[in-house]
Design a protein around this motif. Structure first.
Motif, mmCIF file in Angstrom:
data_model
loop_
_atom_site.group_PDB
_atom_site.id
_atom_site.type_symbol
_atom_site.label_atom_id
_atom_site.label_comp_id
_atom_site.label_asym_id
_atom_site.label_seq_id
_atom_site.Cartn_x
_atom_site.Cartn_y
_atom_site.Cartn_z
ATOM 1 N N GLU A 68 0.834 -1.208 0.000
ATOM 2 C CA GLU A 68 0.000 0.000 0.000
ATOM 3 C C GLU A 68 0.861 1.247 0.000
ATOM 4 O OE1 GLU A 68 -4.165 -1.536 2.048
ATOM 5 O OE2 GLU A 68 -2.849 -0.257 3.225
ATOM 6 N N ASN A 69 1.940 1.210 0.770
ATOM 7 C CA ASN A 69 2.814 2.384 0.803
ATOM 8 C C ASN A 69 3.511 2.633 -0.533
ATOM 9 O OD1 ASN A 69 2.221 3.233 3.399
ATOM 10 N ND2 ASN A 69 3.795 1.933 4.339
ATOM 11 N N TYR A 70 3.860 1.562 -1.212
ATOM 12 C CA TYR A 70 4.467 1.720 -2.537
ATOM 13 C C TYR A 70 3.464 2.317 -3.513
ATOM 14 C CZ TYR A 70 8.905 -0.721 -1.598
ATOM 15 O OH TYR A 70 10.146 -1.065 -1.135
ATOM 16 N N LEU A 71 2.249 1.798 -3.493
ATOM 17 C CA LEU A 71 1.224 2.306 -4.411
ATOM 18 C C LEU A 71 0.939 3.779 -4.157
ATOM 19 C CD1 LEU A 71 -1.311 -0.676 -4.405
ATOM 20 C CD2 LEU A 71 0.311 -0.053 -6.215
ATOM 21 N N LYS A 72 0.843 4.114 -2.902
ATOM 22 C CA LYS A 72 0.555 5.494 -2.524
ATOM 23 C C LYS A 72 1.682 6.422 -2.965
ATOM 24 C CE LYS A 72 0.784 6.254 1.752
ATOM 25 N NZ LYS A 72 1.003 6.923 3.053
ATOM 26 N N ALA A 73 2.912 6.000 -2.704
ATOM 27 C CA ALA A 73 4.063 6.818 -3.079
ATOM 28 C C ALA A 73 4.102 7.016 -4.587
ATOM 29 C CB ALA A 73 5.345 6.148 -2.605
ATOM 30 N N LEU A 74 3.830 5.946 -5.309
ATOM 31 C CA LEU A 74 3.847 5.994 -6.758
ATOM 32 C C LEU A 74 2.777 6.956 -7.260
ATOM 33 C CD1 LEU A 74 5.600 4.689 -8.752
ATOM 34 C CD2 LEU A 74 4.244 2.601 -8.574
ATOM 35 N N PHE A 75 1.634 6.856 -6.658
ATOM 36 C CA PHE A 75 0.521 7.725 -7.030
ATOM 37 C C PHE A 75 0.874 9.191 -6.791
ATOM 38 C CE2 PHE A 75 -3.444 9.914 -6.425
ATOM 39 C CZ PHE A 75 -4.324 9.313 -7.308
ATOM 40 N N ASN A 76 1.362 9.476 -5.596
ATOM 41 C CA ASN A 76 1.698 10.859 -5.256
ATOM 42 C C ASN A 76 2.840 11.397 -6.108
ATOM 43 O OD1 ASN A 76 -0.282 11.284 -3.280
ATOM 44 N ND2 ASN A 76 0.968 10.305 -1.704
ATOM 45 N N LEU A 77 3.854 10.571 -6.327
ATOM 46 C CA LEU A 77 4.980 11.029 -7.138
ATOM 47 C C LEU A 77 4.541 11.270 -8.584
ATOM 48 C CD1 LEU A 77 7.797 8.696 -5.751
ATOM 49 C CD2 LEU A 77 7.683 11.188 -5.528
ATOM 50 N N ASN A 80 2.784 -1.464 -14.117
ATOM 51 C CA ASN A 80 3.462 -1.931 -15.326
ATOM 52 C C ASN A 80 4.890 -1.435 -15.287
ATOM 53 O OD1 ASN A 80 1.481 -3.415 -16.601
ATOM 54 N ND2 ASN A 80 0.521 -1.563 -17.433
ATOM 55 N N TYR A 81 5.810 -2.335 -15.568
ATOM 56 C CA TYR A 81 7.209 -1.940 -15.502
ATOM 57 C C TYR A 81 8.023 -2.717 -16.511
ATOM 58 C CZ TYR A 81 11.822 -0.895 -13.681
ATOM 59 O OH TYR A 81 13.111 -0.475 -13.564
ATOM 60 N N GLU A 82 8.822 -1.982 -17.285
ATOM 61 C CA GLU A 82 9.818 -2.590 -18.157
ATOM 62 C C GLU A 82 11.176 -2.053 -17.742
ATOM 63 O OE1 GLU A 82 8.882 -2.695 -22.509
ATOM 64 O OE2 GLU A 82 7.139 -1.569 -21.821
ATOM 65 N N LYS A 83 12.141 -2.927 -17.758
ATOM 66 C CA LYS A 83 13.517 -2.575 -17.389
ATOM 67 C C LYS A 83 13.920 -1.189 -17.899
ATOM 68 C CE LYS A 83 16.125 -6.893 -17.024
ATOM 69 N NZ LYS A 83 17.337 -7.585 -17.487
ATOM 70 N N TYR A 84 14.440 -0.407 -17.007
ATOM 71 C CA TYR A 84 14.995 0.908 -17.342
ATOM 72 C C TYR A 84 13.953 1.934 -17.806
ATOM 73 C CZ TYR A 84 19.326 -1.813 -17.181
ATOM 74 O OH TYR A 84 20.339 -2.629 -16.799
ATOM 75 N N LYS A 85 12.668 1.553 -17.731
ATOM 76 C CA LYS A 85 11.609 2.465 -18.156
ATOM 77 C C LYS A 85 10.925 3.090 -16.939
ATOM 78 C CE LYS A 85 12.011 2.057 -22.551
ATOM 79 N NZ LYS A 85 11.792 0.788 -23.258
ATOM 80 N N PRO A 86 10.162 4.167 -17.149
ATOM 81 C CA PRO A 86 9.453 4.757 -16.005
ATOM 82 C C PRO A 86 8.359 3.819 -15.490
ATOM 83 C CG PRO A 86 9.471 6.267 -17.899
ATOM 84 C CD PRO A 86 9.971 4.938 -18.386
ATOM 85 N N LEU A 87 7.988 4.032 -14.242
ATOM 86 C CA LEU A 87 6.964 3.204 -13.599
ATOM 87 C C LEU A 87 5.578 3.706 -13.963
ATOM 88 C CD1 LEU A 87 8.695 3.324 -10.127
ATOM 89 C CD2 LEU A 87 8.605 1.339 -11.645
ATOM 90 N N ILE A 88 4.669 2.789 -14.193
ATOM 91 C CA ILE A 88 3.302 3.176 -14.512
ATOM 92 C C ILE A 88 2.323 2.355 -13.681
ATOM 93 C CG2 ILE A 88 1.542 3.238 -16.328
ATOM 94 C CD1 ILE A 88 3.952 3.467 -18.323
ATOM 95 N N LEU A 89 1.420 3.058 -12.984
ATOM 96 C CA LEU A 89 0.359 2.369 -12.256
ATOM 97 C C LEU A 89 -0.678 1.876 -13.255
ATOM 98 C CD1 LEU A 89 -0.447 4.665 -9.179
ATOM 99 C CD2 LEU A 89 0.414 2.314 -9.109
ATOM 100 N N GLN A 148 -4.024 2.422 -9.751
ATOM 101 C CA GLN A 148 -4.506 3.788 -9.528
ATOM 102 C C GLN A 148 -5.652 3.793 -8.525
ATOM 103 O OE1 GLN A 148 -4.214 6.883 -11.393
ATOM 104 N NE2 GLN A 148 -2.844 6.298 -13.092
ATOM 105 N N LYS A 149 -6.606 2.876 -8.784
ATOM 106 C CA LYS A 149 -7.786 2.841 -7.928
ATOM 107 C C LYS A 149 -7.396 2.455 -6.507
ATOM 108 C CE LYS A 149 -12.352 0.856 -7.314
ATOM 109 N NZ LYS A 149 -13.434 -0.007 -7.846
ATOM 110 N N GLU A 150 -6.570 1.419 -6.416
ATOM 111 C CA GLU A 150 -6.115 0.955 -5.106
ATOM 112 C C GLU A 150 -5.442 2.101 -4.338
ATOM 113 O OE1 GLU A 150 -6.966 -1.946 -4.238
ATOM 114 O OE2 GLU A 150 -5.813 -2.299 -2.390
#
Lengths: 228, 228
Positions: A16-25, A62-71, A76-78
DNA sequence: CAAATTTGTTAGACCGATCTAACTTATTAC
DNA sequence: GTAATAAGTTAGATCGGTCTAACAAATTTG
């Protein structure tokens, strides 16, 4: 006995903390890379790397090596639903329990991980279904949808403009205590008197403060609605 | 940022659950052995065994191979303070948020692990410093001291006695819903009419219930104060 | 009291979340 | 466009909390 039921499709507090951080960032930086996430969560890069892989396996990211992170949309909903719990809690602490807006973040940071829909539903009802938290940030609805507001930073305002303080882009205890010390609260109407070209500080007036200087650092963290 | 500060001398949620279980089992059984603890926490014996060793290392528990488990004074206090948070939360949920007494255990089970003294202090104040929770169990004070009450189980009462329902020795949702269905609440005055020798059930009267039969299982879980 | 049962122990494995060290890929600067 | 720097990866370790399997001690029971 009596402990919460653990659903396998449920995120752990850490997740949850990772998702939240990702969302906020994502909301403040646009694209987010691994090291920004790692830095935001105060963990090492390899830790963030392996966690992101596992979040991907769960379908949140969604994540591909060396690429930006995408929820993903589910991610997003979570994330929005966790932020909903956080902001409802902050509002409850301020409005129903008498805490100051500078005290509530730490408590909400823990309460947000509680799994008890009724608990947050009841807060929501008691608060009259608020749409913003004590710092002016929007509270996502129970479907994880967020009403976006278009506020501008005070730092972008021109001398002569009258504005109303509506939200903050930083809610650290220190910043909130600074605002308390200047009697600046959400809703306060300010008039921009002048801008100092040298350091981009602003001179403003409001209520019983005929002249108050706000540094650039402060004024860019204050979001306002322009009134005139 | 904003997360709770983790003090090394602080118990994890898991450790807190072990302390709490140990405390509650000791109070209801006297001596507690490993398998009772393991059973109470729904973990395997080896798990409980290794956790107990680690609790001993932290100074919360005294344990010798094959001997009963004993909480140290520090462990007692720690456990009582967790139970305090649990019971204050239950009271808050019932009195300030409108929950039924049968709904609050699950939520409190999660809230009790929050580390935020001000939060519970504020609940305490708002509730007027209650000494019992919604099920009649005593709320330890902020030093972990517990006021003991000397109630007797309804099952030990004699026909003709008038008593007041003051607490429960079981607060499962099912039991609380049963009590709701019979309109039995804390404070209810009951008169014991007769005891059935065959199954030890009791016939009682109260309020708008001129005659109600309570099984032994029920009556031994109802704690009462004898009035006459 | 010896056998059966219950209780407890040890060893060894797993998983989630974290780390450091060593290495590789991408980006930036000159 | 190479060299330097930043960002990301992999491997391997640790720790808390959990498990099963195999064994040992204590207790209960005929």
């Amino acid at each position: 006995m009596g402990d919460q039921i653990i659903n396998p499709s449920m995120a752990s507090s850490t997740e949850e903390n990772y998702l939240k951080a990702l969302f906020n960032l994502s909301n403040s930086l646009g694209e987010v890379n691994l090291s920004e996430l790692a830095h935001g969560l105060q963990v090492s890069l390899p830790t963030a790397n392996s966690m992101v892989k596992s979040l991907q396996k769960s379908g949140w990211v969604n994540y591909e090596k060396y690429k930006p992170l995408i929820l993903t949309p589910e991610g997003q909903k979570e994330a929005a639903l966790i932020i909903r719990k956080h902001r409802l809690t902050e509002m409850f602490l301020v409005k129903k329990m008498g805490f100051g807006w500078e005290e509530v973040h730490e408590i909400a940071e823990q309460v947000e991980h509680i799994h008890a829909p009724k608990f947050f539903q009841r807060m929501d009802e008691m608060l009259g279904f608020p749409t913003i938290d004590p710092h002016g940030s929007p509270i996502p609805d129970n479907q994880g949808r967020i009403q976006e507001f278009s506020y501008v930073p005070l730092s972008s305002c021109k001398p002569g403009q009258t504005v109303q303080l509506t939200a903050l882009t930083n809610s650290s205890t220190e910043f909130l205590e600074f605002l308390n010390s200047r009697k600046l609260a959400l809703g306060t109407q300010l008039k921009v008197l002048s801008r100092e070209a040298y350091d981009l500080s602003l001179v403003v007036s409001y209520q019983n403060h005929p002249q108050e200087t706000l540094s650039e650092k402060v004024s860019e963290r204050l979001l306002v609605r322009v009134l005139d």
